[in-house]
Design a protein around this motif. Structure first.
Motif, short mmCIF file in Angstrom:
data_model
loop_
_atom_site.label_atom_id
_atom_site.label_comp_id
_atom_site.label_asym_id
_atom_site.label_seq_id
_atom_site.Cartn_x
_atom_site.Cartn_y
_atom_site.Cartn_z
N LEU A 84 0.47 -1.19 0.20
CA LEU A 84 -0.01 0.10 0.20
C LEU A 84 0.75 1.36 0.09
O LEU A 84 0.80 2.11 0.15
CB LEU A 84 -1.02 -0.24 1.16
N ILE A 122 -8.09 -5.88 -0.93
CA ILE A 122 -8.37 -5.16 -2.11
C ILE A 122 -6.92 -5.75 -3.27
O ILE A 122 -5.90 -6.50 -2.56
CB ILE A 122 -7.91 -4.03 -2.32
N ASP A 135 -7.31 -5.33 3.68
CA ASP A 135 -7.99 -3.49 3.89
C ASP A 135 -6.77 -2.93 4.21
O ASP A 135 -6.27 -3.60 5.15
CB ASP A 135 -9.45 -3.44 4.03
N PRO A 136 -6.97 -1.32 3.78
CA PRO A 136 -5.95 -0.54 4.53
C PRO A 136 -5.99 -0.73 6.43
O PRO A 136 -4.91 -0.52 7.08
CB PRO A 136 -5.83 1.06 4.08
N LEU A 163 -2.24 7.70 1.19
CA LEU A 163 -3.82 6.58 0.94
C LEU A 163 -5.20 7.73 0.75
O LEU A 163 -5.39 8.33 -0.17
CB LEU A 163 -4.46 5.58 1.50
N ALA A 165 -7.66 10.30 0.83
CA ALA A 165 -8.96 10.27 0.45
C ALA A 165 -9.72 8.06 0.95
O ALA A 165 -10.68 8.38 1.49
CB ALA A 165 -9.65 10.47 -0.58
N ARG A 166 -8.85 7.66 0.68
CA ARG A 166 -8.80 6.42 0.72
C ARG A 166 -9.25 5.84 1.93
O ARG A 166 -9.85 4.38 2.49
CB ARG A 166 -8.07 5.74 -0.52
N LEU A 167 -8.83 6.42 2.80
CA LEU A 167 -8.44 6.42 4.19
C LEU A 167 -8.73 7.47 5.93
O LEU A 167 -8.17 8.05 5.76
CB LEU A 167 -6.79 6.31 5.20
N SER A 168 -10.12 7.05 5.56
CA SER A 168 -10.74 7.71 6.87
C SER A 168 -10.12 8.14 8.56
O SER A 168 -9.81 7.40 9.01
CB SER A 168 -12.18 7.46 6.88
#
Length: 299
Positions: A84, A122, A135-136, A163, A165-168
């Protein structure tokens, strides 16, 4: 320098090498002589290419190699974090694959995702190779539980940068905070308490951790208005009017960069701010950070 995205083409299978005209006995001789590195059964990389790789890239090369030899592997923990593009201070030799926890085979450790989070997967593309990873959030929980605090925090905070916006932040904070009654749960919850999405490099992460350990909670990415405009700095101690800057190796790449930074610092000093600068070696050794702050009379 080999780019991680093109690393796949440097990893050659025995079949690739034979197709290029290299018989099996020659492939074995190259390996015995040290001209190639065996990454996984039937997967090789030339020693000259291997020696040009960073430790994290070396681990990624092994992940790519084992993605070709294992049956539908799902990479987890450190191996997923590397795939990742997260930053690591060090990389393990063995690749980590989801499976029965603790089981091992040559070059592979099987790990269970025994958190309260339901794990998904993913698929990532590296050249001609597809890597399936957890997943992250699942990967980061595994790293936060396994790694020493400073390593885990570097991985987690670098994930926010890599990452985007892919990681909240809120989802990761909730997931880490809910890790309980498993090995490393306390570390995971502590990282949830102190992690920041504003650290822009591993050096900034390590510096901030050193400040926190000394009882300071600096404001990151602080904007200082001056007569020449607004300048953003790595971090500040507002009450002490002290700017904390981490000078990475790539931060100033030319003489003009150094000159511009000198002008920037002088302008900020005119506004009543003092500076203390930290190098990579400083943040790797928290005692050096403490000494520099003592010289400023902050401690």
């Amino acid at each position: 320098m080999i780019d991680s995205q093109t690393l796949s083409r440097y990893v050659k299978s025995s079949w690739d090498l034979q197709r290029d005209g290299h018989p099996e006995h020659m492939i074995r001789r190259w390996h015995r002589q040290g001209d190639s590195i065996k990454l996984a059964p039937g997967q090789y990389i030339e020693s000259s290419a291997w020696n040009d790789l960073f430790p994290v890239q070396k681990h990624l090369a092994r992940v790519i190699a084992y993605s070709r030899t294992l049956h539908n592997p799902v990479f987890t923990h450190y191996s997923a974090a590397v795939a990742l593009s997260c930053a690591l201070l060090s990389a393990p030799h063995n690749v980590q694959v989801r499976g029965c926890g603790g089981a091992k085979r040559a070059g592979v450790v099987y790990r269970q995702d025994d958190s309260s989070v339901i794990s998904s997967t993913i698929t990532l593309r590296y050249g001609r190779d597809s890597l399936t990873v957890v997943d992250p959030i699942t990967a980061l929980i595994g790293c936060a539980r396994d790694a020493p605090i400073r390593e885990g925090l570097v991985i987690v905070e670098s994930a926010f940068q890599r990452l985007g916006a892919r990681l909240s932040y809120s989802r990761l904070h909730k997931a880490l905070s809910e890790v309980k009654r498993v090995r490393g749960a306390r570390k995971a919850r502590y990282i949830a308490d102190i992690m920041s999405p504003l650290s822009e490099s591993p050096a900034e992460t390590l510096a901030r951790l050193a400040f926190l350990d000394l009882g300071f909670n600096p404001v990151q990415q602080y904007e200082i208005p001056t007569h020449r405009g607004v300048y953003r700095v790595d971090a500040v101690l507002v009450k002490e009017r002290l700017v904390l800057e981490v000078d990475g190796a790539l931060k100033y790449q030319s003489g003009q960069d150094v000159l511009d930074e000198k002008v920037r610092e002088d302008v900020i000093r005119l506004e009543g701010w003092d500076f203390v600068r930290f190098t990579w070696d400083d943040v790797l050794h928290p005692a050096r950070v403490e000494r520099k702050l003592r010289r400023k009379g902050i401690i």
